[in-house]
Write a protein that holds these residues in place. Sequence first.
Motif, PDB file in Angstrom:
ATOM      1  N   PHE A 151       0.820  -1.209   0.000  1.00  0.00           N
ATOM      2  CA  PHE A 151       0.000   0.000   0.000  1.00  0.00           C
ATOM      3  C   PHE A 151       0.854   1.260   0.000  1.00  0.00           C
ATOM      4  N   ILE A 152       0.271   2.334  -0.483  1.00  0.00           N
ATOM      5  CA  ILE A 152       0.732   3.663  -0.130  1.00  0.00           C
ATOM      6  C   ILE A 152       0.037   3.971   1.209  1.00  0.00           C
ATOM      7  N   ARG A 153       0.680   4.704   2.090  1.00  0.00           N
ATOM      8  CA  ARG A 153       0.204   4.874   3.471  1.00  0.00           C
ATOM      9  C   ARG A 153      -1.273   5.275   3.563  1.00  0.00           C
ATOM     10  N   GLU A 154      -1.703   6.239   2.772  1.00  0.00           N
ATOM     11  CA  GLU A 154      -3.083   6.724   2.865  1.00  0.00           C
ATOM     12  C   GLU A 154      -4.095   5.616   2.552  1.00  0.00           C
ATOM     13  N   MET A 155      -3.802   4.806   1.566  1.00  0.00           N
ATOM     14  CA  MET A 155      -4.719   3.709   1.210  1.00  0.00           C
ATOM     15  C   MET A 155      -4.717   2.631   2.291  1.00  0.00           C
ATOM     16  N   ARG A 156      -3.556   2.371   2.862  1.00  0.00           N
ATOM     17  CA  ARG A 156      -3.487   1.376   3.936  1.00  0.00           C
ATOM     18  C   ARG A 156      -4.354   1.815   5.121  1.00  0.00           C
ATOM     19  N   GLU A 157      -4.252   3.080   5.493  1.00  0.00           N
ATOM     20  CA  GLU A 157      -5.038   3.591   6.606  1.00  0.00           C
ATOM     21  C   GLU A 157      -6.527   3.563   6.279  1.00  0.00           C
ATOM     22  N   HIS A 158      -6.874   3.841   5.027  1.00  0.00           N
ATOM     23  CA  HIS A 158      -8.280   3.851   4.613  1.00  0.00           C
ATOM     24  C   HIS A 158      -8.897   2.450   4.698  1.00  0.00           C
ATOM     25  N   TYR A 159      -8.212   1.449   4.164  1.00  0.00           N
ATOM     26  CA  TYR A 159      -8.773   0.086   4.128  1.00  0.00           C
ATOM     27  C   TYR A 159      -8.555  -0.688   5.426  1.00  0.00           C
ATOM     28  N   ASN A 160      -7.494  -0.364   6.153  1.00  0.00           N
ATOM     29  CA  ASN A 160      -7.241  -0.904   7.488  1.00  0.00           C
ATOM     30  C   ASN A 160      -7.499  -2.421   7.589  1.00  0.00           C
ATOM     31  N   LEU A 161      -6.793  -3.192   6.771  1.00  0.00           N
ATOM     32  CA  LEU A 161      -6.983  -4.642   6.750  1.00  0.00           C
ATOM     33  C   LEU A 161      -6.672  -5.292   8.092  1.00  0.00           C
ATOM     34  N   GLU A 162      -5.732  -4.724   8.834  1.00  0.00           N
ATOM     35  CA  GLU A 162      -5.406  -5.279  10.145  1.00  0.00           C
ATOM     36  C   GLU A 162      -6.628  -5.266  11.073  1.00  0.00           C
ATOM     37  N   GLU A 163      -7.398  -4.203  11.008  1.00  0.00           N
ATOM     38  CA  GLU A 163      -8.600  -4.115  11.836  1.00  0.00           C
ATOM     39  C   GLU A 163      -9.699  -5.037  11.317  1.00  0.00           C
ATOM     40  N   LEU A 164      -9.804  -5.148  10.016  1.00  0.00           N
ATOM     41  CA  LEU A 164     -10.803  -6.023   9.398  1.00  0.00           C
ATOM     42  C   LEU A 164     -10.617  -7.468   9.853  1.00  0.00           C
ATOM     43  N   TRP A 165      -9.363  -7.888  10.001  1.00  0.00           N
ATOM     44  CA  TRP A 165      -9.039  -9.258  10.421  1.00  0.00           C
ATOM     45  C   TRP A 165      -8.493  -9.261  11.845  1.00  0.00           C
ATOM     46  N   SER A 166      -9.044  -8.425  12.713  1.00  0.00           N
ATOM     47  CA  SER A 166      -8.511  -8.254  14.069  1.00  0.00           C
ATOM     48  C   SER A 166      -8.629  -9.506  14.941  1.00  0.00           C
ATOM     49  N   ASP A 167      -9.460 -10.465  14.530  1.00  0.00           N
ATOM     50  CA  ASP A 167      -9.589 -11.701  15.311  1.00  0.00           C
ATOM     51  C   ASP A 167      -8.516 -12.726  14.954  1.00  0.00           C
ATOM     52  N   ALA A 168      -7.631 -12.398  14.043  1.00  0.00           N
ATOM     53  CA  ALA A 168      -6.549 -13.301  13.640  1.00  0.00           C
ATOM     54  C   ALA A 168      -5.235 -12.857  14.282  1.00  0.00           C
ATOM     55  N   PRO A 169      -4.331 -13.818  14.562  1.00  0.00           N
ATOM     56  CA  PRO A 169      -3.023 -13.451  15.116  1.00  0.00           C
ATOM     57  C   PRO A 169      -2.241 -12.563  14.149  1.00  0.00           C
ATOM     58  N   LEU A 170      -1.642 -11.520  14.683  1.00  0.00           N
ATOM     59  CA  LEU A 170      -0.896 -10.549  13.882  1.00  0.00           C
ATOM     60  C   LEU A 170       0.544 -10.479  14.398  1.00  0.00           C
ATOM     61  N   THR A 171       1.481 -10.540  13.459  1.00  0.00           N
ATOM     62  CA  THR A 171       2.900 -10.366  13.787  1.00  0.00           C
ATOM     63  C   THR A 171       3.393  -9.134  13.056  1.00  0.00           C
ATOM     64  N   GLU A 172       3.994  -8.213  13.798  1.00  0.00           N
ATOM     65  CA  GLU A 172       4.571  -7.024  13.178  1.00  0.00           C
ATOM     66  C   GLU A 172       6.079  -7.220  13.100  1.00  0.00           C
ATOM     67  N   ILE A 173       6.626  -6.927  11.931  1.00  0.00           N
ATOM     68  CA  ILE A 173       8.058  -7.072  11.703  1.00  0.00           C
ATOM     69  C   ILE A 173       8.672  -5.673  11.745  1.00  0.00           C
ATOM     70  N   ALA A 174       9.674  -5.516  12.578  1.00  0.00           N
ATOM     71  CA  ALA A 174      10.290  -4.201  12.784  1.00  0.00           C
ATOM     72  C   ALA A 174      10.935  -3.684  11.496  1.00  0.00           C
ATOM     73  N   ASP A 175      10.820  -2.376  11.283  1.00  0.00           N
ATOM     74  CA  ASP A 175      11.501  -1.738  10.164  1.00  0.00           C
ATOM     75  C   ASP A 175      13.001  -1.869  10.362  1.00  0.00           C
ATOM     76  N   LEU A 176      13.734  -1.937   9.259  1.00  0.00           N
ATOM     77  CA  LEU A 176      15.187  -2.114   9.352  1.00  0.00           C
ATOM     78  C   LEU A 176      15.903  -0.860   9.824  1.00  0.00           C
ATOM     79  N   ASP A 177      15.342   0.311   9.568  1.00  0.00           N
ATOM     80  CA  ASP A 177      16.039   1.541   9.989  1.00  0.00           C
ATOM     81  C   ASP A 177      15.336   2.253  11.109  1.00  0.00           C
TER      82      ASP A 177
END
Length: 119
Positions: free
Chosen positions: A93-119
């Motif tokens: 995504f481009i940031r604005e579209m990611r925030e608009h669609y918010n897939l993480e919230e849509l699938w909030s009942d599923a386990p989520l792993t966040e991977i740290a940015d490299l910098d």
Amino acid sequence: MTEKADIVGLITEGIQDKKGRRISVIDLSGIESAAASNFIICEGISTMQVSAIADNIREHLLEKAGIKPYNYDGYQNSQWIVIDYGDTLVHVFIREMREHYNLEELWSDAPLTEIADLD
């Protein structure tokens, strides 16, 4: 055949190679209605970077594991590109579209792993 964890790792490397940010892996394997077992979500800061990340993921998986996507879409405007690897769908995504669609919230009942940015 490459293990599922290997595919997730290769996709993550492909994203990080092009400085993709805020990588999230959603495990949808326990949700019957889900379109795939995994969603991998990331973002770029421009449409040019979104295209570069998506291209690099496809090239990286083909080069390292001989894996081609079943399909991909979104290059027309490069605000949201989805790459279909069967059990794994990658959303760039481009940031604005990611925030608009918010897939993480849509699938909030599923386990989520966040991977740290490299910098």
